[in-house]
Design a protein around this motif. Structure first.
Motif, mmCIF file in Angstrom:
data_model
loop_
_atom_site.group_PDB
_atom_site.id
_atom_site.type_symbol
_atom_site.label_atom_id
_atom_site.label_comp_id
_atom_site.label_asym_id
_atom_site.label_seq_id
_atom_site.Cartn_x
_atom_site.Cartn_y
_atom_site.Cartn_z
ATOM 1 N N THR A 92 2.061 73.443 25.876
ATOM 2 C CA THR A 92 2.233 72.628 24.639
ATOM 3 C C THR A 92 2.313 71.343 25.406
ATOM 4 N N VAL A 93 1.552 70.204 24.447
ATOM 5 C CA VAL A 93 1.411 69.025 24.815
ATOM 6 C C VAL A 93 2.262 68.112 24.228
ATOM 7 N N TYR A 94 3.104 67.342 24.543
ATOM 8 C CA TYR A 94 3.946 66.469 23.824
ATOM 9 C C TYR A 94 3.328 65.138 23.586
ATOM 10 N N LEU A 95 2.807 64.726 22.593
ATOM 11 C CA LEU A 95 2.128 63.519 22.434
ATOM 12 C C LEU A 95 2.969 62.356 21.761
ATOM 13 N N LEU A 96 2.653 61.312 22.661
ATOM 14 C CA LEU A 96 3.209 59.721 21.680
ATOM 15 C C LEU A 96 2.256 59.084 21.162
ATOM 16 N N LEU A 97 2.161 58.731 20.000
ATOM 17 C CA LEU A 97 1.250 58.083 19.195
ATOM 18 C C LEU A 97 1.723 56.654 18.604
ATOM 19 N N LYS A 98 0.931 55.428 18.682
ATOM 20 C CA LYS A 98 1.257 54.316 18.133
ATOM 21 C C LYS A 98 0.174 54.331 17.034
ATOM 22 N N ILE A 99 0.942 54.234 15.848
ATOM 23 C CA ILE A 99 0.202 54.286 14.271
ATOM 24 C C ILE A 99 0.112 52.758 14.082
ATOM 25 N N GLY A 100 -0.918 52.426 13.726
ATOM 26 C CA GLY A 100 -1.195 50.914 12.995
ATOM 27 C C GLY A 100 -1.076 50.915 11.544
ATOM 28 N N ARG A 101 -0.831 49.799 11.034
ATOM 29 C CA ARG A 101 -0.533 49.488 9.948
ATOM 30 C C ARG A 101 -1.495 50.251 8.779
ATOM 31 N N LEU A 117 3.595 74.274 30.604
ATOM 32 C CA LEU A 117 2.615 75.372 30.763
ATOM 33 C C LEU A 117 3.252 76.750 30.629
ATOM 34 N N ARG A 118 2.515 77.708 29.977
ATOM 35 C CA ARG A 118 3.138 79.096 30.053
ATOM 36 C C ARG A 118 2.018 79.994 30.857
ATOM 37 N N VAL A 175 5.767 54.356 16.088
ATOM 38 C CA VAL A 175 5.556 55.364 17.267
ATOM 39 C C VAL A 175 6.268 56.848 16.652
ATOM 40 N N VAL A 176 5.242 57.744 17.020
ATOM 41 C CA VAL A 176 5.657 58.995 16.478
ATOM 42 C C VAL A 176 5.467 60.089 17.686
ATOM 43 N N ARG A 177 6.227 61.313 17.636
ATOM 44 C CA ARG A 177 5.872 62.370 18.591
ATOM 45 C C ARG A 177 5.200 63.312 17.761
ATOM 46 N N VAL A 178 4.257 64.215 18.338
ATOM 47 C CA VAL A 178 3.830 65.437 17.819
ATOM 48 C C VAL A 178 3.550 66.396 18.892
ATOM 49 N N PRO A 179 4.084 67.494 18.768
ATOM 50 C CA PRO A 179 3.905 68.547 19.667
ATOM 51 C C PRO A 179 2.752 69.169 19.211
ATOM 52 N N VAL A 180 1.593 69.661 20.216
ATOM 53 C CA VAL A 180 0.371 70.449 19.779
ATOM 54 C C VAL A 180 0.438 71.497 20.960
ATOM 55 N N ASP A 181 0.576 72.732 20.215
ATOM 56 C CA ASP A 181 0.594 73.990 20.915
ATOM 57 C C ASP A 181 -0.736 74.571 21.041
ATOM 58 N N PHE A 182 -1.088 75.009 22.286
ATOM 59 C CA PHE A 182 -2.033 75.846 22.831
ATOM 60 C C PHE A 182 -1.732 77.023 22.930
#
Length: 288
Positions: A153-162, A176-177, A220-227
């Motif tokens: 799982t990747v825990y992303l930080l994103l900066k979102i513009g207007r 990692l698993r 700024v938002v966090r989005v977990p991305v699961d593989f």
């Protein structure tokens, strides 16, 4: 508290077998990093004095024996800063997610603890007052990871513009698993992070149009991305995993609430950093 410690020392024979099975197959240096992990979610009711009146867990019938009572016991021992609404302390209900860890004690047993928790009720916030998803195309699965059977799982930080596009993105943590050599683990983390970041750069969001956050220059938002090879990871099951280091990102300097870490966030959600973190916990995660 003494009874709980005794119970913790004897619980989860199944996790012992799970972790030992993973360790037996992997290089020695990585084996020591393996942890049994489970994410548990639910609702808590916080009284006007900050104490917890009730804890109601989601799908408690799917949790291993003893886990529901353990989490409930810990949660009802927490104390929060009283929640003020229009200057008056009020009783409130809020979402809770808790990351449980099971670690070996060295005598063939496991000890369970609450590693991190989050109390941000993001979905309860009106959609006009928060960042919401518009288009989030999932990333492709890295070929190297597929061939090796690696998941994570990747825990992303994103900066979102207007305008709702992604102005910047970084991988805050990659768990990692899989068990492999240190160099292979670094490779898997890099490949998963690269795939998640590449997809995230094309994502678009709906910015908040009212409320405190609406006037900010960016969000700024966090989005977990699961593989994962499964369509959906099962709830209430222990998994052996190796946590990755947490990276600090210069443009995301909001101070975390006590007990928070990125891996406490549920997969697939969009979580605003900062003001929507929920009630402030004053006591240790393992209770008073």
């Amino acid at each position: 508290m003494k009874q709980r410690k005794v119970w913790l020392a004897w619980v989860l024979v199944g996790v012992v077998a799970l972790a030992q099975g993973a360790w037996a197959q992997g290089p020695g240096a990585v084996r020591k990093q393996v942890e049994g992990s489970m994410l548990v979610t639910g609702m808590i009711t916080i009284r006007t004095d900050g104490s917890v009146a009730t804890a109601e867990l989601d799908k408690s019938d799917r949790l291993p024996e003893g886990i529901a009572s353990f989490v409930t016991q810990v949660a009802t021992s927490w104390r929060f800063e009283p929640v003020l609404i229009d200057g008056t302390a009020r009783e409130v209900r809020t979402r809770m997610s808790a990351r449980l860890l099971a670690k070996p004690t060295g005598d063939g047993k496991m000890q369970v603890s609450v590693r991190s928790a989050d109390f941000g009720d993001y979905e309860a916030t009106p959609v006009e007052e928060r960042i919401s998803r518009r288009s989030l195309k999932p990333p492709g699965y890295p070929t190297t990871a597929v061939r090796a059977g690696a998941q994570g799982t990747v825990y992303l930080l994103l900066k979102i513009g207007r305008d709702g596009t992604v102005a910047d993105v970084a991988a805050e943590q990659v768990n990692l698993r899989v068990i492999a050599s240190e160099s292979q683990m670094r490779l898997f983390r890099e490949r998963f992070a690269r795939a998640a970041i590449g997809a995230a750069e094309t994502w678009t969001f709906n910015p908040p149009t009212r409320g405190e956050a609406a006037g900010q220059p960016h969000w700024v938002v966090r989005v977990p991305v699961d593989f994962d090879f499964r369509e959906k990871r099962p709830y209430g099951q222990w998994e052996a995993y190796v946590p990755g280091p947490r990276e600090r990102v210069s443009w995301a300097q909001q101070e975390d609430r006590a007990g928070f870490s990125p891996d406490v966030l549920a997969d697939g959600g969009v979580h605003m950093e900062g003001g929507k973190q929920g009630p402030k916990l004053l006591t240790p995660l393992d209770g008073v």
